[in-house]
Design a protein around this motif. Structure first.
Motif, PDB file in Angstrom:
ATOM      1  N   VAL A   1       1.290  -4.974 -12.524  1.00  0.00           N
ATOM      2  CA  VAL A   1       1.956  -5.451 -11.312  1.00  0.00           C
ATOM      3  C   VAL A   1       1.166  -6.622 -10.735  1.00  0.00           C
ATOM      4  N   TYR A   2       1.849  -7.774 -10.539  1.00  0.00           N
ATOM      5  CA  TYR A   2       1.234  -8.883  -9.807  1.00  0.00           C
ATOM      6  C   TYR A   2       1.450  -8.608  -8.318  1.00  0.00           C
ATOM      7  N   PRO A   3       0.368  -8.402  -7.536  1.00  0.00           N
ATOM      8  CA  PRO A   3       0.551  -7.915  -6.164  1.00  0.00           C
ATOM      9  C   PRO A   3       0.558  -8.981  -5.070  1.00  0.00           C
ATOM     10  N   TRP A   4       0.151 -10.228  -5.384  1.00  0.00           N
ATOM     11  CA  TRP A   4      -0.129 -11.219  -4.335  1.00  0.00           C
ATOM     12  C   TRP A   4       1.135 -12.002  -3.982  1.00  0.00           C
ATOM     13  N   ILE A   5       2.077 -11.279  -3.394  1.00  0.00           N
ATOM     14  CA  ILE A   5       3.427 -11.783  -3.171  1.00  0.00           C
ATOM     15  C   ILE A   5       3.544 -12.398  -1.777  1.00  0.00           C
TER      16      ILE A   5
ATOM     17  N   TYR B   1      -9.355 -17.450  -3.282  1.00  0.00           N
ATOM     18  CA  TYR B   1      -8.705 -16.199  -2.897  1.00  0.00           C
ATOM     19  C   TYR B   1      -7.746 -15.748  -3.992  1.00  0.00           C
ATOM     20  N   VAL B   2      -8.069 -14.658  -4.631  1.00  0.00           N
ATOM     21  CA  VAL B   2      -7.328 -14.075  -5.755  1.00  0.00           C
ATOM     22  C   VAL B   2      -6.840 -15.167  -6.715  1.00  0.00           C
ATOM     23  N   GLY B   3      -5.560 -15.158  -7.102  1.00  0.00           N
ATOM     24  CA  GLY B   3      -5.028 -16.156  -8.028  1.00  0.00           C
ATOM     25  C   GLY B   3      -3.516 -16.063  -8.031  1.00  0.00           C
ATOM     26  N   ASN B   4      -2.853 -17.066  -8.604  1.00  0.00           N
ATOM     27  CA  ASN B   4      -1.384 -17.037  -8.577  1.00  0.00           C
ATOM     28  C   ASN B   4      -0.812 -16.343  -9.818  1.00  0.00           C
TER      29      ASN B   4
ATOM     30  N   CYS C   1     -10.616  -1.148  -5.522  1.00  0.00           N
ATOM     31  CA  CYS C   1     -11.259  -2.455  -5.361  1.00  0.00           C
ATOM     32  C   CYS C   1     -12.044  -2.525  -4.053  1.00  0.00           C
ATOM     33  N   HIS C   2     -13.035  -3.429  -4.004  1.00  0.00           N
ATOM     34  CA  HIS C   2     -13.789  -3.630  -2.769  1.00  0.00           C
ATOM     35  C   HIS C   2     -12.883  -4.046  -1.616  1.00  0.00           C
ATOM     36  N   SER C   3     -11.813  -4.790  -1.929  1.00  0.00           N
ATOM     37  CA  SER C   3     -10.872  -5.176  -0.879  1.00  0.00           C
ATOM     38  C   SER C   3     -10.231  -3.945  -0.239  1.00  0.00           C
ATOM     39  N   ASP C   4     -10.063  -2.880  -1.020  1.00  0.00           N
ATOM     40  CA  ASP C   4      -9.540  -1.637  -0.460  1.00  0.00           C
ATOM     41  C   ASP C   4     -10.480  -1.096   0.617  1.00  0.00           C
ATOM     42  N   LEU C   5     -11.779  -1.258   0.384  1.00  0.00           N
ATOM     43  CA  LEU C   5     -12.748  -0.812   1.385  1.00  0.00           C
ATOM     44  C   LEU C   5     -12.567  -1.565   2.696  1.00  0.00           C
TER      45      LEU C   5
ATOM     46  N   ALA D   1      -5.348  -7.428 -12.295  1.00  0.00           N
ATOM     47  CA  ALA D   1      -4.462  -7.849 -11.212  1.00  0.00           C
ATOM     48  C   ALA D   1      -5.232  -8.369 -10.007  1.00  0.00           C
ATOM     49  N   CYS D   2      -6.509  -7.991  -9.890  1.00  0.00           N
ATOM     50  CA  CYS D   2      -7.319  -8.502  -8.776  1.00  0.00           C
ATOM     51  C   CYS D   2      -8.640  -9.059  -9.271  1.00  0.00           C
ATOM     52  N   SER D   3      -9.558  -8.184  -9.705  1.00  0.00           N
ATOM     53  CA  SER D   3     -10.867  -8.693 -10.124  1.00  0.00           C
ATOM     54  C   SER D   3     -10.729  -9.667 -11.283  1.00  0.00           C
ATOM     55  N   GLY D   4      -9.747  -9.430 -12.149  1.00  0.00           N
ATOM     56  CA  GLY D   4      -9.530 -10.331 -13.277  1.00  0.00           C
ATOM     57  C   GLY D   4      -9.036 -11.696 -12.847  1.00  0.00           C
ATOM     58  N   VAL D   5      -7.899 -11.743 -12.154  1.00  0.00           N
ATOM     59  CA  VAL D   5      -7.331 -13.047 -11.776  1.00  0.00           C
ATOM     60  C   VAL D   5      -8.186 -13.717 -10.704  1.00  0.00           C
ATOM     61  N   THR D   6      -8.887 -12.934  -9.880  1.00  0.00           N
ATOM     62  CA  THR D   6      -9.773 -13.520  -8.875  1.00  0.00           C
ATOM     63  C   THR D   6     -10.908 -14.287  -9.544  1.00  0.00           C
ATOM     64  N   THR D   7     -11.549 -13.667 -10.526  1.00  0.00           N
ATOM     65  CA  THR D   7     -12.658 -14.340 -11.195  1.00  0.00           C
ATOM     66  C   THR D   7     -12.159 -15.451 -12.119  1.00  0.00           C
TER      67      THR D   7
END
Length: 355
Positions: free
Chosen positions: A102-106, A303-306, A38-42, A163-169
């Motif tokens: 995996v839901y990562p935004w813990i 910012y991302v999603g729950n 993901c771009h966030s990884d960058l 888990a990121c681009s999906g729930v973020t958008t």
């Protein structure tokens, strides 16, 4: 266990071999099937964010990100073992051998924000792949079974980005849902943009006008069903947007987040419109402050999603048969190459590491 870690910011990822961990407490051990890049990884790898206006960059080290770190927050894995404290009621519909997202935004799990179901907004986050080790590995520990969502037959590689681009958008689109009967303007036709385009259609939206400087990405957006595309560097970009919208533009989602995109997004909005900023490219805002009240524009960050939104998203993908974004599969050993290709803007859709 083999993993690729950020040992120093901006340095090549370090290949590490260590013993495969065993789950303790409520942890779940998974064998990684897919990990999106993901771009966030960058931003994590680079070590900060550009705040613009000559200000000191926002240091991720100062925000509590400690190295070495295994990145990867878009992860799908097969359940190998549950920790000794996991009860049958904790497992839900999960069992050994199942494959889960995996839901990562813990968060901390204890504050009012977390208890309200908005762990992604916790002030002491423990996000996987950001603050804790993530999916750039062949195995991974998940803190609790509730953070694993059963794929029920969905393809791991195309599901991982949810888990990121999906729930973020998805979360950003929900913030402009009242404008779905009009074209939504979206900046950025990369992985996030193509994801948002497919989800908007599944959610019943009229469609989107996609804005991107890259002709190949505009072409990909057109193939994915965009109502129209615009090159923001064109001298008449603002006029093109107005013409192609065919009426007042009431909603803009900026998936890039730099000074140029937010300015054009702000300028194209009608009175009472809404600008949702998702992207973290960086820089400073350039709006004339009096125009914010004069246009009565709402500017909102997203910012991302729950976890609840992620569950809704997977159900939407299943019931509406949402077409996946383009995915390029690469072996885990190519993690460094995948990051560099993303940095160079050479990725259409999403690169997914498949250990």
């Amino acid at each position: 266990m083999k993993s690729f870690k950020v040992a120093d910011f901006k340095a090549p990822l370090q290949e590490v071999d260590e013993a495969t961990p065993q789950p303790s407490g409520t942890q779940v051990l998974i064998k990684v099937k897919a990990a999106g890049v993901c771009h966030s990884d960058l931003h994590i790898w680079e070590g900060g964010y550009d705040l613009g206006h000559g200000r000191k960059p926002l240091s991720l080290k100062d925000r509590g990100i400690n190295l070495p770190l295994t990145m990867g927050h878009e992860t799908v894995g097969e359940i190998l073992a549950f920790g000794p404290d996991v009860k049958p009621t904790d497992q839900g519909d999960l069992k050994l051998g199942d494959v889960g997202l995996v839901y990562p935004w813990i968060g901390c799990g204890k504050c009012p924000t977390c208890l309200a179901g908005d762990e992604n907004m916790c002030l002491t986050p423990r996000s996987l792949g950001v603050y804790c080790d993530g999916g750039y590995s062949d195995h991974m520990l998940v803190p609790h079974p509730r953070y694993l969502l059963n794929l029920k037959g969905l393809d791991p590689a195309t599901t991982a980005p949810y888990a990121c681009s999906g729930v973020t958008t998805y979360s950003a689109l929900k913030k402009v849902e009242q404008y779905f009967d009009t074209p939504i303007v979206m900046f950025g036709a990369g992985g996030l943009g193509l994801m948002a385009l497919s989800l908007l259609k599944a959610m019943g939206g009229k469609g989107a006008i996609m804005v991107d400087i890259d002709a190949k990405k505009r072409e990909a957006a057109e193939k994915a069903g965009a109502l129209a595309t615009v090159d923001p560097k064109a001298p008449d970009a603002l006029e093109q947007l107005a013409k192609k919208a065919g009426g007042p533009i009431r909603a803009v989602i900026d998936l890039v987040g730099n000074a140029a995109t937010t300015q054009l997004g702000f300028d194209c909005l009608t009175k009472g419109g809404k600008l949702v900023i998702v992207g973290l490219f960086g820089g400073g805002a350039t709006w004339a402050l009096p125009l914010i009240p004069i246009k009565a524009v709402t500017i909102q960050g997203s910012y991302v999603g729950n976890l609840r939104e992620t569950q809704e998203l997977l159900e939407l993908v299943r019931t509406k048969k949402v077409p996946p974004i383009p995915v390029t599969r690469q072996p885990l050993a190519k993690a460094n190459d995948a990051l560099l290709q993303l940095q160079q803007g050479a990725v259409v859709g999403r690169t997914v590491l498949t250990p």
